[in-house]
Write a protein that holds these residues in place. Structure first.
Motif, mmCIF file in Angstrom:
data_model
loop_
_atom_site.group_PDB
_atom_site.id
_atom_site.type_symbol
_atom_site.label_atom_id
_atom_site.label_comp_id
_atom_site.label_asym_id
_atom_site.label_seq_id
_atom_site.Cartn_x
_atom_site.Cartn_y
_atom_site.Cartn_z
ATOM 1 N N TRP A 292 0.840 -1.195 0.000
ATOM 2 C CA TRP A 292 0.000 0.000 0.000
ATOM 3 C C TRP A 292 0.875 1.245 0.000
ATOM 4 O O TRP A 292 0.663 2.176 -0.773
ATOM 5 N N ILE B 131 -9.073 2.463 5.480
ATOM 6 C CA ILE B 131 -8.416 1.879 4.312
ATOM 7 C C ILE B 131 -7.174 1.104 4.724
ATOM 8 O O ILE B 131 -6.965 -0.032 4.301
ATOM 9 N N TYR C 181 -8.125 -2.123 6.552
ATOM 10 C CA TYR C 181 -8.682 -3.126 5.645
ATOM 11 C C TYR C 181 -7.560 -3.825 4.870
ATOM 12 O O TYR C 181 -7.486 -5.057 4.842
ATOM 13 N N ASN D 53 -6.953 -5.593 -3.897
ATOM 14 C CA ASN D 53 -7.528 -4.507 -3.104
ATOM 15 C C ASN D 53 -6.675 -3.248 -3.092
ATOM 16 O O ASN D 53 -7.218 -2.147 -2.996
ATOM 17 N N ARG E 195 -7.754 -1.685 -6.278
ATOM 18 C CA ARG E 195 -9.103 -1.121 -6.122
ATOM 19 C C ARG E 195 -9.065 0.175 -5.313
ATOM 20 O O ARG E 195 -9.759 1.142 -5.630
ATOM 21 N N ALA E 196 -8.250 0.197 -4.253
ATOM 22 C CA ALA E 196 -8.158 1.392 -3.409
ATOM 23 C C ALA E 196 -7.544 2.561 -4.181
ATOM 24 O O ALA E 196 -8.025 3.704 -4.068
ATOM 25 N N TYR F 148 -10.140 3.819 -6.518
ATOM 26 C CA TYR F 148 -11.139 4.558 -5.727
ATOM 27 C C TYR F 148 -10.649 5.975 -5.440
ATOM 28 O O TYR F 148 -11.389 6.954 -5.606
ATOM 29 N N SER G 59 -15.452 1.764 -6.554
ATOM 30 C CA SER G 59 -15.763 1.865 -5.126
ATOM 31 C C SER G 59 -14.746 1.053 -4.330
ATOM 32 O O SER G 59 -14.024 0.220 -4.866
ATOM 33 N N PHE G 60 -14.717 1.327 -3.022
ATOM 34 C CA PHE G 60 -13.828 0.598 -2.126
ATOM 35 C C PHE G 60 -14.401 0.676 -0.724
ATOM 36 O O PHE G 60 -14.921 1.713 -0.322
#
Length: 165
Positions: free
Chosen positions: A104, A129, A132, A145, A148-149, A152, A158-159
């Motif tokens: 991330w 966030i 998650y 993910n 996706r984040a 977003y 969406s997330f």
């Protein structure tokens, strides 16, 4: 850390909307405020619910301090409204910082626009966030993910149940 006997009490499980909670008695609040060295904001606590250990956050809502009782603290808690439970509570000074997943952090470094939007989010949304993504187990779900984040944050998709940043 297990709470002292002086912070044990019984309470009736109540509900706001779908959220089970109990009111914490004033004399115990005074002990918690002294331990936490504050009487405002969120107060991290730990203790026992019917003999089972928990970690939670004490919050003030609509002028009253409440301890929300989730299903990890008390099995089937939403179905137990009106039940008397035994609670002990103590300030929990342990570090509850959630470290962002390295992928991330790297993705945000590589995408300045997403980083700018992420930094502009409220602290609670940023924490949501990070929590998650950090809780994911498989590499495939982490990769999926994180992508996706980022999308977003860039306004695409969406997330965590949200459509707009």
């Amino acid at each position: 850390m297990y709470p002292r006997r002086s912070t044990q009490f019984t309470a009736t499980l109540d509900r706001i909307g779908i959220n089970p909670f109990i009111y914490v008695p004033g004399k115990i609040l005074k002990i918690l405020f002294k331990q936490a060295r504050k009487d405002k904001g969120h107060i991290p606590v730990c203790g026992l619910v019917n003999g089972n250990p928990y970690r939670q956050t004490l919050v003030k809502y609509s002028g009253a301090w409440r301890l929300y009782i989730n299903t990890s603290m008390l099995k089937n808690s939403p179905k137990r409204i009106g039940e008397q439970i035994t609670i002990s509570v103590e300030y929990d000074p342990s570090d509850r910082t959630i470290k962002p997943h390295p992928e991330w952090t790297q993705s945000l470094r590589q995408n300045r626009d997403a980083k700018k939007v992420f930094d502009s989010l409220s602290p609670s949304r940023r924490k949501e966030i990070v929590r998650y993504i950090s809780s994911l187990k498989s590499q495939a779900s982490i990769n999926r993910n994180v992508a996706r984040a980022i999308n977003y944050l860039l306004g695409n998709g969406s997330f965590v149940g949200r459509n707009k940043v």
